[in-house]
Design an enzyme around this catalytic site. Structure first.
Site: not given
Length: 216
Positions: A41, A159
């Protein structure tokens, strides 16, 4: 839905905000994340404004019992070495809404699935959310891949990513797994001067595996 270990809440409440992984530093008392996933990430670029990498954002899921929480519960069940060992029971959900984020004029980006996957798409357009996110899948209790659809797990990991920080005055409420955790959380909130927060007990939002439990 953002979840964190209950031990992290005192610092979060004192700051009055959630902050992105790239900025959290030593304020994280108990890290439940995978080091490999966090590294990915920190490297994955967000291709639309405000840009940066995924770790520059505070992540929210659209549904409980996410694949990430399943991994945490399984690591506990299986006693997996070199992983956070405590399972999902101590995790607390902080719940908000897309409408609140948008109305507060926060910078955000949405993904249509797992942010680490190469085929995942991103958008910062509110109208796009109707088609970007697989809303029927978010309402289902089982999200595993099937022979006819090998992409279900990725899509369930969609998300809403809020840039840099998320103020706690946008939180609608909190959820925990058990009555005992509710009492513990209410004490943490009281210690922070928060008396009337909504706290729900939602065992169906968790997996709750015991150590070495075998799934039938």
């Amino acid at each position: 839905m953002h979840f964190t270990h209950i031990h992290n809440l005192p610092a979060i409440l004192a700051a009055g905000r959630l902050v992105a992984d790239n900025a959290v530093g030593e304020r994280l008392a108990t890290d439940v994340g995978s080091a490999a996933i966090k590294a990915s990430r920190r490297a994955r670029q967000v291709p639309c404004p405000p840009g940066g990498v995924v770790a520059d954002f505070v992540p929210f899921y659209y549904a409980p019992r996410s694949p990430m929480m399943y991994r945490i519960a399984c690591d506990h069940r299986d006693g997996k070495p070199n992983c956070y060992p405590g399972g999902d029971d101590p995790l607390v959900y902080l719940v908000s809404s897309v409408d609140r984020v948008h109305a507060a004029r926060l910078s955000w980006v949405a993904s249509d699935g797992n942010c680490a996957a190469a085929l995942t798409s991103f958008s910062n357009s509110l109208p796009d959310l109707a088609e970007l996110v697989d809303w029927p899948l978010m309402r289902e209790g089982v999200w595993k891949n099937t022979p006819d659809d090998q992409d279900r797990m990725r899509r369930r990991m969609a998300e809403l990513l809020v840039h840099r920080e998320f103020p706690l005055d946008l939180i609608l409420g909190y959820a925990v797994r058990t009555q005992a955790r509710e009492e513990q959380l209410r004490q943490v909130l009281r210690d922070a001067g928060i008396i009337n927060a909504y706290v729900g007990v939602r065992p169906d939002w968790y997996y709750g595996f015991g150590r070495r439990e075998v799934q039938g």
